[in-house]
Write a protein that holds these residues in place. Sequence first.
Motif, PDB file in Angstrom:
ATOM      1  N   ALA A  14       0.858  -1.192   0.000  1.00 53.76           N
ATOM      2  CA  ALA A  14       0.000   0.000   0.000  1.00 53.76           C
ATOM      3  C   ALA A  14       0.890   1.237   0.000  1.00 53.76           C
ATOM      4  N   ARG A  15       1.242   1.682  -1.174  1.00 54.48           N
ATOM      5  CA  ARG A  15       2.110   2.852  -1.334  1.00 54.48           C
ATOM      6  C   ARG A  15       1.274   4.121  -1.318  1.00 54.48           C
ATOM      7  N   TYR A  16       1.671   5.076  -0.486  1.00 55.46           N
ATOM      8  CA  TYR A  16       0.880   6.302  -0.343  1.00 55.46           C
ATOM      9  C   TYR A  16       0.919   7.155  -1.609  1.00 55.46           C
ATOM     10  N   GLY A  17       2.121   7.298  -2.184  1.00 50.97           N
ATOM     11  CA  GLY A  17       2.271   8.155  -3.349  1.00 50.97           C
ATOM     12  C   GLY A  17       1.718   7.504  -4.601  1.00 50.97           C
ATOM     13  N   SER A  18       0.970   8.288  -5.377  1.00 50.26           N
ATOM     14  CA  SER A  18       0.440   7.825  -6.663  1.00 50.26           C
ATOM     15  C   SER A  18       0.303   9.039  -7.566  1.00 50.26           C
ATOM     16  N   SER A  19       0.868   8.939  -8.754  1.00 48.45           N
ATOM     17  CA  SER A  19       0.834  10.105  -9.648  1.00 48.45           C
ATOM     18  C   SER A  19      -0.580  10.462 -10.067  1.00 48.45           C
ATOM     19  N   ARG A  20      -1.435   9.447 -10.187  1.00 44.62           N
ATOM     20  CA  ARG A  20      -2.805   9.701 -10.645  1.00 44.62           C
ATOM     21  C   ARG A  20      -3.802   9.867  -9.507  1.00 44.62           C
ATOM     22  N   LEU A  21      -3.460   9.342  -8.322  1.00 42.89           N
ATOM     23  CA  LEU A  21      -4.392   9.418  -7.197  1.00 42.89           C
ATOM     24  C   LEU A  21      -3.596   9.418  -5.890  1.00 42.89           C
ATOM     25  N   PRO A  22      -3.016  10.574  -5.516  1.00 43.07           N
ATOM     26  CA  PRO A  22      -2.214  10.643  -4.283  1.00 43.07           C
ATOM     27  C   PRO A  22      -3.033  10.217  -3.062  1.00 43.07           C
ATOM     28  N   GLY A  23      -2.361   9.497  -2.153  1.00 46.36           N
ATOM     29  CA  GLY A  23      -3.037   9.039  -0.946  1.00 46.36           C
ATOM     30  C   GLY A  23      -4.051   7.950  -1.186  1.00 46.36           C
ATOM     31  N   LYS A  24      -3.893   7.224  -2.264  1.00 46.34           N
ATOM     32  CA  LYS A  24      -4.897   6.240  -2.691  1.00 46.34           C
ATOM     33  C   LYS A  24      -5.284   5.228  -1.617  1.00 46.34           C
ATOM     34  N   PRO A  25      -4.353   4.666  -0.832  1.00 45.27           N
ATOM     35  CA  PRO A  25      -4.783   3.659   0.154  1.00 45.27           C
ATOM     36  C   PRO A  25      -5.805   4.176   1.158  1.00 45.27           C
ATOM     37  N   LEU A  26      -5.802   5.490   1.398  1.00 42.70           N
ATOM     38  CA  LEU A  26      -6.695   6.059   2.396  1.00 42.70           C
ATOM     39  C   LEU A  26      -7.960   6.662   1.797  1.00 42.70           C
ATOM     40  N   ALA A  27      -8.129   6.517   0.496  1.00 39.44           N
ATOM     41  CA  ALA A  27      -9.332   7.047  -0.144  1.00 39.44           C
ATOM     42  C   ALA A  27     -10.583   6.452   0.492  1.00 39.44           C
ATOM     43  N   ASP A  28     -11.518   7.317   0.845  1.00 40.46           N
ATOM     44  CA  ASP A  28     -12.731   6.878   1.536  1.00 40.46           C
ATOM     45  C   ASP A  28     -13.706   6.225   0.566  1.00 40.46           C
ATOM     46  N   ILE A  29     -14.164   5.028   0.925  1.00 39.95           N
ATOM     47  CA  ILE A  29     -15.205   4.330   0.175  1.00 39.95           C
ATOM     48  C   ILE A  29     -16.267   3.900   1.172  1.00 39.95           C
ATOM     49  N   ALA A  30     -17.392   4.582   1.151  1.00 43.80           N
ATOM     50  CA  ALA A  30     -18.510   4.287   2.054  1.00 43.80           C
ATOM     51  C   ALA A  30     -18.076   4.315   3.521  1.00 43.80           C
ATOM     52  N   GLY A  31     -17.226   5.294   3.867  1.00 45.70           N
ATOM     53  CA  GLY A  31     -16.837   5.473   5.246  1.00 45.70           C
ATOM     54  C   GLY A  31     -15.651   4.652   5.712  1.00 45.70           C
ATOM     55  N   THR A  32     -15.037   3.890   4.804  1.00 42.52           N
ATOM     56  CA  THR A  32     -13.906   3.031   5.159  1.00 42.52           C
ATOM     57  C   THR A  32     -12.765   3.258   4.176  1.00 42.52           C
ATOM     58  N   PRO A  33     -11.519   3.391   4.654  1.00 46.65           N
ATOM     59  CA  PRO A  33     -10.391   3.548   3.736  1.00 46.65           C
ATOM     60  C   PRO A  33     -10.278   2.355   2.784  1.00 46.65           C
ATOM     61  N   MET A  34      -9.887   2.646   1.562  1.00 47.94           N
ATOM     62  CA  MET A  34      -9.835   1.602   0.540  1.00 47.94           C
ATOM     63  C   MET A  34      -8.973   0.417   0.962  1.00 47.94           C
ATOM     64  N   VAL A  35      -7.817   0.662   1.561  1.00 48.20           N
ATOM     65  CA  VAL A  35      -6.926  -0.444   1.918  1.00 48.20           C
ATOM     66  C   VAL A  35      -7.562  -1.358   2.960  1.00 48.20           C
ATOM     67  N   ILE A  36      -8.454  -0.833   3.774  1.00 50.67           N
ATOM     68  CA  ILE A  36      -9.126  -1.664   4.778  1.00 50.67           C
ATOM     69  C   ILE A  36     -10.175  -2.563   4.123  1.00 50.67           C
TER      70      ILE A  36
END
Length: 258
Positions: A14-36
Motif C-alpha cells: 500500500a504505497r501512499y504516493g500515486s501520480s494519478r491518485l495521491p493518498g490512494k490507500p486512504l481514499a474513503d469508500i462508504a466510510g472506510t479507507p480503501m486499503v481496509i
Amino acid sequence: MAEGAASVKVVIPARYGSSRLPGKPLADIAGTPMVIHVWRRAVQAAGGPSSVVIAVDDDRVADVAGAHGAQVLMTCGNHASGTERSAEVADRLGWDDTEIVVNLQGDEPLIPVDLIGRVAGALASTTDAEIATLACPFENNADISDPNLVKVVCDARGRACYFSRAPIPHDRTHGRPDLRHFPYLRHIGLYAYRVGTLRRLSGLPPAPMETIEHLEQLKALWHGMPILVERIAHAPPHGVDTPDDLAAMRRHVLGGPV
C-alpha cells in the motif's frame, strides 16, 4: 483457503504516493479507507488477520491500518514494485522459503475472496511452477486492443509464454484480433509466490522486455521462472487507479451504477 494451501500469507503493498491518485490507500469508500476494504477480504481468504500484512511506506497509512486492527509493516520507500515490498516483508518476518505468499494490490477493494484462495491453491498444487497468476477470456474484440488490459499466451500445460499490452498472438491472416479466430486471454494481476522465489526475484535485475512493456512479471519469465496461469471464467471488478475509478467504486459500493 483453497485446499492444499494451508500455509498461506497475504501481503498487501500500500504505497501512499500515486501520480494519478495521491493518498490512494486512504481514499474513503462508504466510510472506510480503501486499503481496509482490501484487508478485510484478505483476512477472510487467509482465515484470520495473523496471516495478512499491509506493507506501507508512510506513517499515515500505517496509523489508519493499525487503528483498524491490521498487522502493518513499514517498508522501504524506494521499492520499484509490490513484489520487492513483499519480499522485504518476508525477509523481516523470517518466513520460510516454502511458504506461499499472495501479493494482493491495495487498490482492489472488490477483489473476490475466492480468487485469493484460488491463486494460492493453484501454486500449492504444482511443483514445477514458481509463480501462479490468473487469466480469463476476453469478452469482446475491442478490449483486446486496450493496452491497459494485459494479454497472456500460455503453452499446452497452462504455463505463461509471454505477457503483453499488445494483442498477442498477432493474427497474420485477418490482421486484427478477433475472438472468432482465437481465444485471447486477459491477465488478472493477482500473484502467488513461494517465498524462496519471491526473494530470488526481488534481487534480480530488470529484464529488457519488462522495462519496455512496464510489466514486472516479464522479469520472472526472462530469468526462467515458470508461471502457472489459472483460468477463471470472468474478470473481477476493476480496481482503482484514477479519480474516475474512485468515483465509480464509491457509486458501486453504495448501490449505484458503476
